[in-house]
Scaffold this active site. Structure first.
Site, PDB file in Angstrom:
ATOM      1  N   HIS A 235       0.841  -1.286  -0.220  1.00 14.35           N
ATOM      2  CA  HIS A 235       0.082  -0.072  -0.016  1.00 14.35           C
ATOM      3  C   HIS A 235       0.514   1.457   0.049  1.00 14.35           C
ATOM      4  O   HIS A 235       1.927   1.168   0.232  1.00 14.35           O
ATOM      5  CB  HIS A 235      -0.809  -0.023   0.872  1.00 14.35           C
ATOM      6  CG  HIS A 235      -0.318   0.136   2.968  1.00 14.35           C
ATOM      7  ND1 HIS A 235       0.349  -1.011   3.139  1.00 14.35           N
ATOM      8  CD2 HIS A 235       0.004   1.507   3.273  1.00 14.35           C
ATOM      9  CE1 HIS A 235       0.547  -0.315   4.166  1.00 14.35           C
ATOM     10  NE2 HIS A 235       0.638   1.067   4.711  1.00 14.35           N
TER      11      HIS A 235
ATOM     12  N   HIS B 263       1.409   3.539   1.842  1.00 14.33           N
ATOM     13  CA  HIS B 263       1.550   4.807   2.793  1.00 14.33           C
ATOM     14  C   HIS B 263       3.736   4.291   2.847  1.00 14.33           C
ATOM     15  O   HIS B 263       4.468   3.475   2.650  1.00 14.33           O
ATOM     16  CB  HIS B 263       1.154   4.054   3.821  1.00 14.33           C
ATOM     17  CG  HIS B 263       0.057   4.631   4.950  1.00 14.33           C
ATOM     18  ND1 HIS B 263      -0.475   3.884   5.217  1.00 14.33           N
ATOM     19  CD2 HIS B 263      -1.154   4.986   4.025  1.00 14.33           C
ATOM     20  CE1 HIS B 263      -1.783   4.389   5.108  1.00 14.33           C
ATOM     21  NE2 HIS B 263      -2.062   5.294   4.857  1.00 14.33           N
TER      22      HIS B 263
ATOM     23  N   ASP C 219       5.715   4.494   4.929  1.00 18.90           N
ATOM     24  CA  ASP C 219       6.548   3.512   5.877  1.00 18.90           C
ATOM     25  C   ASP C 219       6.874   2.049   5.321  1.00 18.90           C
ATOM     26  O   ASP C 219       7.402   1.581   5.421  1.00 18.90           O
ATOM     27  CB  ASP C 219       6.442   3.209   7.068  1.00 18.90           C
ATOM     28  CG  ASP C 219       4.675   3.012   7.340  1.00 18.90           C
ATOM     29  OD1 ASP C 219       3.967   3.295   6.775  1.00 18.90           O
ATOM     30  OD2 ASP C 219       4.742   2.291   8.254  1.00 18.90           O
ATOM     31  N   HIS C 220       5.869   2.443   3.991  1.00 23.67           N
ATOM     32  CA  HIS C 220       6.012   0.713   3.435  1.00 23.67           C
ATOM     33  C   HIS C 220       6.839   1.083   1.682  1.00 23.67           C
ATOM     34  O   HIS C 220       7.594   0.628   0.953  1.00 23.67           O
ATOM     35  CB  HIS C 220       5.122   0.812   3.355  1.00 23.67           C
ATOM     36  CG  HIS C 220       4.006  -0.091   4.707  1.00 23.67           C
ATOM     37  ND1 HIS C 220       4.007  -1.307   4.981  1.00 23.67           N
ATOM     38  CD2 HIS C 220       3.551   0.761   5.333  1.00 23.67           C
ATOM     39  CE1 HIS C 220       3.278  -0.880   6.121  1.00 23.67           C
ATOM     40  NE2 HIS C 220       3.589   0.194   6.670  1.00 23.67           N
TER      41      HIS C 220
ATOM     42  N   HIS D  86      -7.954  -0.516   5.262  1.00 26.46           N
ATOM     43  CA  HIS D  86      -6.428   0.140   5.894  1.00 26.46           C
ATOM     44  C   HIS D  86      -6.658   0.976   5.300  1.00 26.46           C
ATOM     45  O   HIS D  86      -6.626   2.771   5.530  1.00 26.46           O
ATOM     46  CB  HIS D  86      -5.057  -0.343   6.609  1.00 26.46           C
ATOM     47  CG  HIS D  86      -3.981   0.213   6.975  1.00 26.46           C
ATOM     48  ND1 HIS D  86      -4.154   0.792   7.751  1.00 26.46           N
ATOM     49  CD2 HIS D  86      -2.757   0.849   6.282  1.00 26.46           C
ATOM     50  CE1 HIS D  86      -2.797   2.105   8.092  1.00 26.46           C
ATOM     51  NE2 HIS D  86      -2.163   1.606   6.732  1.00 26.46           N
TER      52      HIS D  86
ATOM     53  N   ASP E 208      -0.147  -3.841   6.209  1.00 23.84           N
ATOM     54  CA  ASP E 208      -1.156  -3.366   7.806  1.00 23.84           C
ATOM     55  C   ASP E 208      -2.176  -2.980   7.648  1.00 23.84           C
ATOM     56  O   ASP E 208      -3.330  -3.296   8.375  1.00 23.84           O
ATOM     57  CB  ASP E 208      -0.778  -1.125   7.807  1.00 23.84           C
ATOM     58  CG  ASP E 208       0.534  -0.827   7.883  1.00 23.84           C
ATOM     59  OD1 ASP E 208       1.332  -1.661   8.228  1.00 23.84           O
ATOM     60  OD2 ASP E 208       0.326   0.210   7.714  1.00 23.84           O
TER      61      ASP E 208
ATOM     62  N   HIS F 218       4.432  -3.963  10.539  1.00 24.63           N
ATOM     63  CA  HIS F 218       4.542  -4.049  11.848  1.00 24.63           C
ATOM     64  C   HIS F 218       4.786  -4.389  13.260  1.00 24.63           C
ATOM     65  O   HIS F 218       4.270  -6.415  12.724  1.00 24.63           O
ATOM     66  CB  HIS F 218       3.803  -3.124  12.261  1.00 24.63           C
ATOM     67  CG  HIS F 218       3.572  -1.670  11.157  1.00 24.63           C
ATOM     68  ND1 HIS F 218       4.792  -0.040  12.009  1.00 24.63           N
ATOM     69  CD2 HIS F 218       3.541  -1.482  10.034  1.00 24.63           C
ATOM     70  CE1 HIS F 218       4.462  -0.026  10.768  1.00 24.63           C
ATOM     71  NE2 HIS F 218       3.266  -0.432  10.160  1.00 24.63           N
TER      72      HIS F 218
HETATM   73 FE    FE Z   1       2.877   1.237   8.471  1.00 28.44          FE
HETATM   74 ZN    ZN Z   2      -0.195   1.536   6.519  1.00 24.33          ZN
END
Ligand code: FE
Ligand code: ZN
Length: 261
Positions: free
Chosen positions: A60, A62, A64-65, A118, A135, A173
């Site tokens: 996805h 985001h 942080d990915h 998400h 996530d 995570h």
């Molecule tokens: Fe994340």
């Molecule tokens: Zn995420």
């Protein structure tokens, strides 16, 4: 890259504050990573183990990915695979629900599942006994509903929860100690959950990841996969939620959002 390694190897690379970048490599050192939120820890693993990074799978949009994906693709010539969402770029290959992703290096095959909740374009990759679920599904928890509805997330989790029991659940995570605290408040009499919570605390106290978990383990312990079970239904009754599984799921997700340990 001709060093022989015994078999396919899967390992989580810790990144940012609590992300995992999943690294999968074959006996010849051909490797893929899932959700590289930053490039540096991947670069270190690639160089230390003399790997060839061929693919980058994204679940996805985001940051942080995806944050390290462009840099890694450029440095190693890896191809980026991602869902159809303009917020993710650059991408070499877009995937959607039902696609089968067949890779030669490393030799493996993944089915693509769209799992909105998400985010709306979130996908999961399932294959070779592994589930890369970003996530959407966490150990003992699930992702926050940033874009989707409770109904979408519940349908997504329902799809994941019927995959084979031995599936290795590779989440985005390391949240298990945290998700365990909430889970214990809603399903306190579940012995498998209590055991898993204790195991997670012990693991984290000494350092190793709590992941991957198996799907069998998640079905036995994760409250978000257990809205049809007596323990969670009893919590719903106490919380004044109607018996309907969707309302129960929505109430559970909201209670988690409001939960402070
Ligand atoms: Fe994340
Ligand atoms: Zn995420």
């Amino acid at each position: 890259h001709h060093v022989l390694r015994p078999t396919m190897q899967l390992r989580p690379i810790p990144a940012l504050s609590d992300n995992y970048i999943w690294l999968l490599c074959d006996a010849q050192g051909q490797a893929l990573v899932v959700d590289p939120g930053e490039a540096e820890p991947v670069r270190r693993a690639i160089e230390r183990h003399d790997l060839a990074l061929t693919h980058i799978l994204l679940t996805h949009h985001h940051h942080d990915h995806v944050g390290g994906s462009a840099e890694l693709a450029q440095q190693f010539g890896a191809r980026i695979v991602a869902p159809a969402d303009e917020r993710i770029a650059p991408v070499h290959h877009r995937v959607r629900d039902g696609d089968v992703l067949t890779l030669e290096k490393p030799k493996c095959q993944f089915s693509v599942l769209e799992v909105p909740g998400h985010t709306l374009s979130h996908v999961a990759y399932f294959g070779a006994g592994m589930l890369f679920c970003g996530d959407t599904l966490f150990s003992l928890g699930c992702g926050r509903l940033f874009e989707g509805t409770p109904a979408q997330m519940l349908a997504s989790l329902d799809r994941l929860s019927v995959l084979p029991a031995s599936t290795k659940v590779c989440c985005g995570h390391e949240y298990t100690v945290d998700t365990a605290r909430f889970a214990l408040t809603v399903d306190p009499d579940n012995p498998a959950l209590r055991e898993r919570a204790q195991q997670a605390r012990q693991l984290r106290a000494s350092g190793p990841p709590t992941l991957p978990a198996t799907l069998a383990q998640e079905r036995d312990t994760n409250p978000f996969l257990r809205v049809d079970r007596d323990g969670i239904k009893a919590w719903g009754k106490k919380a004044g939620v109607k018996a309907d599984r969707l309302q129960l799921f929505a109430a559970l997700r909201q209670a988690k959002d409001e939960f402070r340990a």
